[in-house]
Scaffold this active site. Structure first.
Site, mmCIF file in Angstrom:
data_model
loop_
_atom_site.group_PDB
_atom_site.id
_atom_site.type_symbol
_atom_site.label_atom_id
_atom_site.label_comp_id
_atom_site.label_asym_id
_atom_site.label_seq_id
_atom_site.Cartn_x
_atom_site.Cartn_y
_atom_site.Cartn_z
ATOM 1 N N TYR A 151 6.923 42.080 2.302
ATOM 2 C CA TYR A 151 7.596 41.227 3.284
ATOM 3 C C TYR A 151 6.620 40.695 4.334
ATOM 4 C CZ TYR A 151 12.188 42.236 1.417
ATOM 5 O OH TYR A 151 13.281 42.291 0.597
ATOM 6 N N VAL A 161 -0.087 47.171 3.417
ATOM 7 C CA VAL A 161 0.719 48.032 2.541
ATOM 8 C C VAL A 161 1.768 48.778 3.372
ATOM 9 C CG1 VAL A 161 -1.166 48.288 0.882
ATOM 10 C CG2 VAL A 161 -0.875 49.989 2.693
ATOM 11 N N THR A 198 8.042 56.497 6.656
ATOM 12 C CA THR A 198 8.110 57.836 7.229
ATOM 13 C C THR A 198 7.781 58.857 6.138
ATOM 14 O OG1 THR A 198 9.830 57.030 8.710
ATOM 15 C CG2 THR A 198 9.617 59.423 8.488
ATOM 16 N N GLU A 202 1.578 42.749 12.993
ATOM 17 C CA GLU A 202 2.445 41.601 12.734
ATOM 18 C C GLU A 202 3.769 41.769 13.483
ATOM 19 O OE1 GLU A 202 1.782 38.658 11.259
ATOM 20 O OE2 GLU A 202 3.693 38.369 12.254
ATOM 21 N N LYS A 244 1.931 47.537 19.101
ATOM 22 C CA LYS A 244 2.904 47.254 18.039
ATOM 23 C C LYS A 244 4.037 48.288 18.057
ATOM 24 C CE LYS A 244 5.045 45.874 14.495
ATOM 25 N NZ LYS A 244 5.884 44.693 14.476
ATOM 26 N N THR A 281 4.911 50.040 20.563
ATOM 27 C CA THR A 281 5.620 49.874 21.834
ATOM 28 C C THR A 281 6.615 48.713 21.749
ATOM 29 O OG1 THR A 281 3.608 50.612 22.930
ATOM 30 C CG2 THR A 281 5.287 49.607 24.323
ATOM 31 N N ALA A 282 6.182 47.604 21.159
ATOM 32 C CA ALA A 282 7.069 46.431 21.062
ATOM 33 C C ALA A 282 8.320 46.797 20.273
ATOM 34 C CB ALA A 282 6.328 45.270 20.401
ATOM 35 N N ARG A 314 14.952 38.934 34.930
ATOM 36 C CA ARG A 314 14.114 40.117 34.702
ATOM 37 C C ARG A 314 14.538 40.853 33.442
ATOM 38 N NH1 ARG A 314 15.356 42.927 40.256
ATOM 39 N NH2 ARG A 314 17.378 42.184 39.500
ATOM 40 N N CYS A 368 11.601 49.051 9.841
ATOM 41 C CA CYS A 368 10.590 49.419 10.837
ATOM 42 C C CYS A 368 11.068 50.107 12.110
ATOM 43 C CB CYS A 368 9.766 48.192 11.188
ATOM 44 S SG CYS A 368 8.784 47.664 9.784
ATOM 45 N N ARG A 394 16.658 47.646 3.591
ATOM 46 C CA ARG A 394 16.100 48.938 3.998
ATOM 47 C C ARG A 394 16.738 49.411 5.309
ATOM 48 N NH1 ARG A 394 9.776 47.580 3.154
ATOM 49 N NH2 ARG A 394 10.484 45.611 4.025
HETATM 50 P P1 NAD Z 1 6.506 46.267 1.524
HETATM 51 O O1 NAD Z 1 6.881 47.581 0.986
HETATM 52 O O2 NAD Z 1 7.423 45.083 1.362
HETATM 53 O O3 NAD Z 1 5.101 45.810 0.876
HETATM 54 C C1 NAD Z 1 4.009 46.649 0.742
HETATM 55 C C2 NAD Z 1 3.350 46.371 -0.616
HETATM 56 O O4 NAD Z 1 2.113 47.068 -0.676
HETATM 57 C C3 NAD Z 1 4.158 46.836 -1.821
HETATM 58 O O5 NAD Z 1 4.446 45.727 -2.662
HETATM 59 C C4 NAD Z 1 3.246 47.868 -2.509
HETATM 60 O O6 NAD Z 1 3.317 47.813 -3.929
HETATM 61 C C5 NAD Z 1 1.890 47.440 -2.031
HETATM 62 N N1 NAD Z 1 0.880 48.506 -2.090
HETATM 63 C C6 NAD Z 1 0.953 49.777 -1.599
HETATM 64 N N2 NAD Z 1 -0.200 50.440 -1.805
HETATM 65 C C7 NAD Z 1 -1.034 49.584 -2.443
HETATM 66 C C8 NAD Z 1 -2.365 49.679 -2.905
HETATM 67 N N3 NAD Z 1 -3.083 50.797 -2.735
HETATM 68 N N4 NAD Z 1 -2.906 48.615 -3.524
HETATM 69 C C9 NAD Z 1 -2.197 47.469 -3.681
HETATM 70 N N5 NAD Z 1 -0.927 47.310 -3.254
HETATM 71 C C10 NAD Z 1 -0.345 48.351 -2.630
HETATM 72 O O7 NAD Z 1 6.169 46.481 3.048
HETATM 73 P P2 NAD Z 1 6.266 45.412 4.246
HETATM 74 O O8 NAD Z 1 7.661 45.289 4.728
HETATM 75 O O9 NAD Z 1 5.510 44.182 3.874
HETATM 76 O O10 NAD Z 1 5.474 46.201 5.379
HETATM 77 C C11 NAD Z 1 4.079 46.385 5.320
HETATM 78 C C12 NAD Z 1 3.593 46.874 6.664
HETATM 79 O O11 NAD Z 1 3.864 45.888 7.670
HETATM 80 C C13 NAD Z 1 4.252 48.158 7.161
HETATM 81 O O12 NAD Z 1 3.303 48.918 7.852
HETATM 82 C C14 NAD Z 1 5.310 47.654 8.122
HETATM 83 O O13 NAD Z 1 5.592 48.604 9.122
HETATM 84 C C15 NAD Z 1 4.635 46.453 8.731
HETATM 85 N N6 NAD Z 1 5.547 45.412 9.239
HETATM 86 C C16 NAD Z 1 6.652 45.042 8.524
HETATM 87 C C17 NAD Z 1 7.469 44.018 8.990
HETATM 88 C C18 NAD Z 1 8.697 43.565 8.235
HETATM 89 O O14 NAD Z 1 9.423 42.743 8.756
HETATM 90 N N7 NAD Z 1 8.958 44.046 7.040
HETATM 91 C C19 NAD Z 1 7.137 43.338 10.163
HETATM 92 C C20 NAD Z 1 5.988 43.719 10.856
HETATM 93 C C21 NAD Z 1 5.200 44.761 10.374
HETATM 94 C C1 UGA Z 2 11.741 43.758 13.924
HETATM 95 C C2 UGA Z 2 11.089 43.069 15.129
HETATM 96 O O1 UGA Z 2 12.015 42.130 15.683
HETATM 97 C C3 UGA Z 2 9.815 42.341 14.728
HETATM 98 O O2 UGA Z 2 9.179 41.807 15.876
HETATM 99 C C4 UGA Z 2 8.871 43.342 14.035
HETATM 100 O O3 UGA Z 2 7.713 42.676 13.588
HETATM 101 C C5 UGA Z 2 9.582 43.975 12.854
HETATM 102 O O4 UGA Z 2 10.792 44.624 13.319
HETATM 103 C C6 UGA Z 2 8.781 45.038 12.186
HETATM 104 O O5 UGA Z 2 7.864 45.581 12.750
HETATM 105 O O6 UGA Z 2 9.169 45.300 11.046
HETATM 106 P P1 UGA Z 2 13.259 42.969 11.893
HETATM 107 O O7 UGA Z 2 13.506 44.418 11.732
HETATM 108 O O8 UGA Z 2 12.847 42.170 10.717
HETATM 109 O O9 UGA Z 2 12.124 42.732 13.008
HETATM 110 O O10 UGA Z 2 14.563 42.259 12.475
HETATM 111 P P2 UGA Z 2 15.248 42.250 13.931
HETATM 112 O O11 UGA Z 2 15.706 40.885 14.205
HETATM 113 O O12 UGA Z 2 14.403 42.871 14.951
HETATM 114 O O13 UGA Z 2 16.529 43.149 13.700
HETATM 115 C C7 UGA Z 2 16.455 44.544 13.514
HETATM 116 C C8 UGA Z 2 17.840 45.142 13.503
HETATM 117 O O14 UGA Z 2 18.406 45.121 14.819
HETATM 118 C C9 UGA Z 2 18.832 44.390 12.616
HETATM 119 O O15 UGA Z 2 19.654 45.301 11.949
HETATM 120 C C10 UGA Z 2 19.624 43.563 13.595
HETATM 121 O O16 UGA Z 2 20.898 43.239 13.130
HETATM 122 C C11 UGA Z 2 19.668 44.501 14.785
HETATM 123 N N1 UGA Z 2 19.879 43.785 16.072
HETATM 124 C C12 UGA Z 2 18.924 42.952 16.546
HETATM 125 C C13 UGA Z 2 21.034 44.016 16.790
HETATM 126 O O17 UGA Z 2 21.900 44.784 16.374
HETATM 127 N N2 UGA Z 2 21.205 43.365 17.977
HETATM 128 C C14 UGA Z 2 20.268 42.508 18.476
HETATM 129 O O18 UGA Z 2 20.494 41.952 19.585
HETATM 130 C C15 UGA Z 2 19.106 42.294 17.733
#
Ligand code: NAD
Ligand code: UGA
Length: 464
Positions: free
Chosen positions: A13, A91, A95, A162, A222, A224-225, A262, A278, A348
């Protein structure tokens, strides 16, 4: 230095959308996204660009623009590492489900595997970028592995977390509030590496929005956000329960509170509970880190955000059972939406999974409709909990293709995801085709309370 070849390990993703946008905006850089998952890579390469493995508004068009030109998806990880000047690690960091820190700490085994693979393959200097969300000080571990197992080449490690949200990934990537780059500010090589990454984002992000910090600040920012964002949802959800017993309306409270500049209006939407891959994992990780430094008050403070969220999911499900005269055994309950939020096919940690599980324990029969989530995924989510035999899940849960089919002859409907199309449903007809009294539980405060009551529904919404 000017980066010519990028490799991104992880086509999920984050890796998929992020690299697609970089490739689109930087046509002179070759971007190769690699993954061990062959099925996923095949889907990214599908001739029909609408079949890419992730549903995100606008993403297919970006992929169509760059794929085959300077954007490539491959399973050949070694080759992509070898060619690259800059390697993003994107990747999964879920948890831990075993050993020390089980249920709290981030599992870094995939991160470490990447580091060892990069060290083994690299025969020229590389900039290694942490894109995954990681515990603060992971860069130190990466550096140790790279320097001790590598071929004597120089590795610079950057943290570039990200912040995209699913459902709005492309917009978030095109217009980020900020891009955060952490690195070694004390050495020339460190500063050069940071500049190389700044130059990439500067193709489309204003310089003022590109923030550079030391690597630990970046890693910790990250976590913290996400903790602050999730805390806002738990805060408004806590108020939603108070609204329900006092007659206040949580949307009105959120509006009044959010108009204080604020506090601000965003992220104050009460819901059946936050989901997504996440928020929970990152807060648990933060709690674990705080505890490991002996900061128990800090840990307890943040843990409360998760406890409140668990409570919100549970009380929504419990209210359905209580309202349906304390039994849902054998009753058909329609769940509209399964994804953790609208405009994504990601499920998820979706609240729907836990609400369904609760209702199944009460022997309900559940019918699910979600416009983007597959039947296979819904069963996989329930099976993963291990609450009952897999066959039982298939017997008690049906997945259908329309909301109409889901709601016909149902005792109750639960709105789980805020898909726009649920507002447009012909609720009059839905009401007529349900068993009476027709119960409607709005977990997203999506529907017009007065209209639903006028139609005859026994209507309950989170926060009134
Ligand atoms: P994801 O599970 O969708 O993708 C991770 C991919 O990495 C999988 O396709 C897996 O097969 C691959 N992978 C794992 N180990 C590998 C290896 N050794 N070699 C090659 N490929 C490998 O995960 P994601 O949602 O993209 O999240 C990735 C990271 O980004 C996490 O740390 C997550 O916390 C962070 N993140 C996710 C989001 C989000 O919205 N999903 C937003 C910001 C940050
Ligand atoms: C969240 C953060 O918004 C991103 O900045 C961050 O990069 C990402 O996590 C990450 O690290 O994976 P995401 O989980 O994709 O993004 O989606 P959000 O829009 O944050 O929603 C998260 C959950 O909170 C959802 O279930 C949503 O429905 C819920 N939510 C969100 C509420 O119930 N109320 C709100 O006001 C906002």
């Amino acid at each position: 230095m000017k980066v010519k070849n990028i490799c991104c390990i992880g086509a999920g993703y984050v890796g998929g959308p992020t690299m697609s946008v970089i490739a689109q905006k930087c046509p002179e850089i070759n971007v190769t996204v690699v993954d061990l998952n062959e099925k996923r890579i095949a889907a990214w390469n599908d001739e029909d660009v609408d079949n890419i493995p992730i549903y995100e508004p606008g993403l297919s068009a970006v992929v169509a623009d760059a794929r085959g030109r300077n954007l490539f998806f491959s399973t050949d990880v070694d080759e992509a590492i070898d060619k690259a000047d800059m390697i993003f690690i994107s990747v999964n960091t879920p948890t831990k489900t075993y050993g020390i820190g089980k249920g709290m700490a981030a599992d870094l085994k995939w991160i470490e595997l990447c580091a060892r693979q990069i060290a083994r393959v690299a025969t020229s200097d590389k900039i290694v970028v942490e894109k995954s969300t990681l515990p603060v000080r992971t860069a130190q571990a990466l550096k140790n592995i790279l320097d001790n197992t590598g071929n004597g080449v120089n590795f610079q490690i950057l943290s570039n977390p990200e912040f995209l949200a699913e459902g709005t990934a492309v917009d978030d990537l095109l217009k980020p509030d900020r891009v955060l780059i952490g690195g070694d500010l004390d050495t020339e090589k460190g500063k050069d590496a940071m500049q190389a990454l700044v130059d990439i984002y500067a193709h489309w992000v204003p310089q003022a929005n590109i923030l550079t910090t030391n690597v630990w600040s970046s890693e910790l920012s990250k976590l913290t956000a996400n903790a602050f964002l999730a805390q806002r949802v738990s805060s408004i959800n806590a108020m939603s329960e108070l609204c329900e017993v006092t007659g206040a309306d949580v949307n009105e409270v959120a509006k009044a509170v959010g108009m204080d500049s604020r506090i601000g209006p965003k992220f104050l939407k009460a819901s059946v509970g936050f989901g997504g891959s996440c928020f929970q994992k990152d807060i648990l990780n933060l709690v674990y880190i705080a505890k490991s430094f002996g900061l128990n008050e800090v840990a307890d403070y943040w843990e409360q955000v998760i406890l409140m969220n668990d409570h919100q999911k549970r009380r929504f499900a419990a209210n359905i059972v209580k309202t349906l005269y304390n039994t849902v055994s054998g009753k058909k309950i329609s769940m509209l939406g399964w994804a953790f939020k609208k405009d994504t096919n990601d499920t998820r940690e979706a609240a729907s999974i836990y609400v369904a599980d609760y209702l199944l324990n009460e022997q309900a029969e559940i019918v699910v409709y979600d416009p983007k989530v597959t039947e296979e995924q819904i069963y996989a989510d329930l099976d993963y909990l291990g609450s009952r035999p897999d066959e039982e899940n298939r017997k008690l849960v049906k997945v259908v293709n329309t909301s109409k089919e889901a709601c016909n002859e149902a005792h109750a409907i639960a709105v789980m995801t805020e898909w726009d199309e649920f507002v447009e449903i012909d609720w009059q007809t839905v009401y007529e085709n349900m068993l009476k009294p027709a119960f409607l539980f709005d977990g997203r405060k999506l529907l017009d309370k007065h209209k639903m009551k006028d139609l005859g529904f026994k209507f309950y919404a989170i926060g009134n």
